[in-house]
Design an enzyme around this catalytic site. Structure first.
Site, PDB file in Angstrom:
ATOM      1  N   LYS A  19      10.785  16.657  24.794  1.00 12.25           N
ATOM      2  CA  LYS A  19      10.859  17.254  23.452  1.00 12.25           C
ATOM      3  C   LYS A  19       9.599  16.935  22.643  1.00 12.25           C
ATOM      4  O   LYS A  19       9.020  17.809  22.007  1.00 12.25           O
ATOM      5  CB  LYS A  19      12.080  16.728  22.675  1.00 12.25           C
ATOM      6  CG  LYS A  19      13.406  17.054  23.306  1.00 12.25           C
ATOM      7  CD  LYS A  19      14.564  16.595  22.438  1.00 12.25           C
ATOM      8  CE  LYS A  19      14.649  15.092  22.261  1.00 12.25           C
ATOM      9  NZ  LYS A  19      14.984  14.337  23.479  1.00 12.25           N
ATOM     10  N   ARG A  93      21.963  15.749  16.517  1.00 14.21           N
ATOM     11  CA  ARG A  93      22.345  15.158  17.786  1.00 14.21           C
ATOM     12  C   ARG A  93      23.859  15.015  17.909  1.00 14.21           C
ATOM     13  O   ARG A  93      24.352  14.540  18.931  1.00 14.21           O
ATOM     14  CB  ARG A  93      21.744  13.763  17.820  1.00 14.21           C
ATOM     15  CG  ARG A  93      20.845  13.488  18.986  1.00 14.21           C
ATOM     16  CD  ARG A  93      20.441  12.044  18.809  1.00 14.21           C
ATOM     17  NE  ARG A  93      19.632  11.538  19.848  1.00 14.21           N
ATOM     18  CZ  ARG A  93      18.313  11.607  19.880  1.00 14.21           C
ATOM     19  NH1 ARG A  93      17.651  12.236  18.950  1.00 14.21           N
ATOM     20  NH2 ARG A  93      17.656  11.050  20.857  1.00 14.21           N
ATOM     21  N   ARG A 127       6.078   5.877  30.296  1.00 11.12           N
ATOM     22  CA  ARG A 127       5.629   6.491  29.038  1.00 11.12           C
ATOM     23  C   ARG A 127       4.986   5.454  28.115  1.00 11.12           C
ATOM     24  O   ARG A 127       5.466   4.352  27.956  1.00 11.12           O
ATOM     25  CB  ARG A 127       6.826   7.116  28.319  1.00 11.12           C
ATOM     26  CG  ARG A 127       6.483   7.560  26.908  1.00 11.12           C
ATOM     27  CD  ARG A 127       7.552   8.396  26.314  1.00 11.12           C
ATOM     28  NE  ARG A 127       8.771   7.660  26.066  1.00 11.12           N
ATOM     29  CZ  ARG A 127       9.840   8.209  25.492  1.00 11.12           C
ATOM     30  NH1 ARG A 127       9.821   9.481  25.155  1.00 11.12           N
ATOM     31  NH2 ARG A 127      10.913   7.490  25.280  1.00 11.12           N
ATOM     32  N   ARG A 160       7.980   1.787  24.343  1.00 16.56           N
ATOM     33  CA  ARG A 160       9.118   1.684  23.431  1.00 16.56           C
ATOM     34  C   ARG A 160      10.133   0.665  23.921  1.00 16.56           C
ATOM     35  O   ARG A 160      10.377   0.568  25.118  1.00 16.56           O
ATOM     36  CB  ARG A 160       9.779   3.064  23.284  1.00 16.56           C
ATOM     37  CG  ARG A 160       9.127   3.900  22.212  1.00 16.56           C
ATOM     38  CD  ARG A 160       9.586   5.326  22.203  1.00 16.56           C
ATOM     39  NE  ARG A 160      11.015   5.541  22.314  1.00 16.56           N
ATOM     40  CZ  ARG A 160      11.577   6.742  22.257  1.00 16.56           C
ATOM     41  NH1 ARG A 160      10.814   7.818  22.079  1.00 16.56           N
ATOM     42  NH2 ARG A 160      12.873   6.892  22.367  1.00 16.56           N
ATOM     43  N   ARG A 171      21.355   5.805  26.836  1.00 12.97           N
ATOM     44  CA  ARG A 171      20.945   6.951  26.008  1.00 12.97           C
ATOM     45  C   ARG A 171      21.398   8.267  26.653  1.00 12.97           C
ATOM     46  O   ARG A 171      21.797   9.205  25.975  1.00 12.97           O
ATOM     47  CB  ARG A 171      19.422   6.945  25.826  1.00 12.97           C
ATOM     48  CG  ARG A 171      18.966   5.886  24.820  1.00 12.97           C
ATOM     49  CD  ARG A 171      17.501   5.531  24.967  1.00 12.97           C
ATOM     50  NE  ARG A 171      16.604   6.633  24.744  1.00 12.97           N
ATOM     51  CZ  ARG A 171      15.335   6.654  25.150  1.00 12.97           C
ATOM     52  NH1 ARG A 171      14.828   5.619  25.788  1.00 12.97           N
ATOM     53  NH2 ARG A 171      14.581   7.686  24.892  1.00 12.97           N
TER      54      ARG A 171
END
Ligand code: AP5
Ligand code: MG
Length: 223
Positions: A19, A93, A127, A160, A171
């Site tokens: 996203k 969400r 990431r 993160r 998640r």
């Protein structure tokens, strides 16, 4: 492309579906304002605001923050840019959040990135993020020009706290139970557009073509 009327879009997809990456490209190509709920929450955590400190534990554990907190935060930010076309990333969400958004704005289109969960798990651990801007890199897929540094500012990149394998699993579970019903909500309104695949670079041309078409209709509508 120069827009002649305001255009309001939402991008959805499981955590790590791309996203943030796709939103960056949409913002650059079509001039939409990119608003990411996760980036806003992380900015609050980084700045050690009262809200950030309260929310950090749930975010690090991979749980959603309360609906009323995030809805207030996002709707306040949207109110501050009444003359902008925007793209919401990470909000809504839950169905409650989608209803709160609907009460305030009418959404033109919802882009849904449909990426298999097993692809996602591999990605998130490689990431790297520039926290102040939300720009994301991936050591295999889109590495920064200089290792460990943001391309634009040269500032350090970080991983993160919620990108550990256990938290990613949580998640994804939260996505299945709380966010998938939002897809149905938008599907029933006839504004959901789904793009499936395993690679952002292959999904992107389809999203771009879709938006070109959609936005030329928007422009014609006022001509
Ligand atoms: P948020 O920041 O929104 O996180 P998320 O939805 O979990 O999504 P991500 O940002 O992790 O992934 P992305 O889809 O943006 O993918 P990206 O482009 O980075 O939210 C974080 C937390 O905040 C939530 O868990 C929750 O606690 C809270 N929160 C936020 N909004 C909320 C709300 N509305 N209500 C309640 N709580 C809320 O891409 C992922 C990686 O893949 C990148 O490294 C990218 O480079 C890489 N990649 C992309 N394509 C490829 C490829 N082909 N090959 C390899 N790597 C690739
Ligand atoms: Mg993101």
């Amino acid at each position: 492309m120069v827009l002649q009327r305001l255009f309001r879009a939402v991008i959805m997809g499981p955590p790590g579906s791309g996203k943030g990456t796709v939103s960056g490209r949409i913002a650059k190509t079509f001039g939409l304002e990119h608003i990411s709920s996760g980036d806003i929450l992380r900015a609050n955590i980084n700045a050690k605001t009262e809200l950030g400190l309260l929310m950090k534990a749930s975010i690090d554990q991979g749980q959603l923050v309360p609906d009323h907190v995030i809805s207030r935060l996002i709707l306040r930010d949207l109110k501050a840019i009444p003359q902008s076309s925007w793209l919401l990333d990470g909000f809504p969400r839950t169905v409650t959040q989608a209803e709160a958004l609907d009460d305030a704005y009418s959404v033109d289109t919802v882009i849904n990135l449909n990426v298999p969960f097993h692809t996602i798990k591999e990605r998130l651990t490689s990431r790297w993020t520039h926290l102040p801007s939300g720009r994301v890199y991936n050591v295999d897929f889109n590495p920064p020009k200089e290792p460990g540094r943001d391309d634009v500012t040269g500032e350090p990149l970080v991983q993160r706290d919620d990108d550990t394998p256990e938290t990613v699993t949580r998640r994804l579970k939260a996505y299945e139970t709380q966010t998938e019903p939002v897809l149905e909500y938008y599907r029933s309104k006839g504004i959901l557009e789904t793009f499936s695949g395993t690679e952002t670079n292959k999904i992107w041309p389809h999203v771009e073509a879709f938006l070109h078409k959609k936005l030329s209709v928007v422009n014609k509508g006022v001509a």
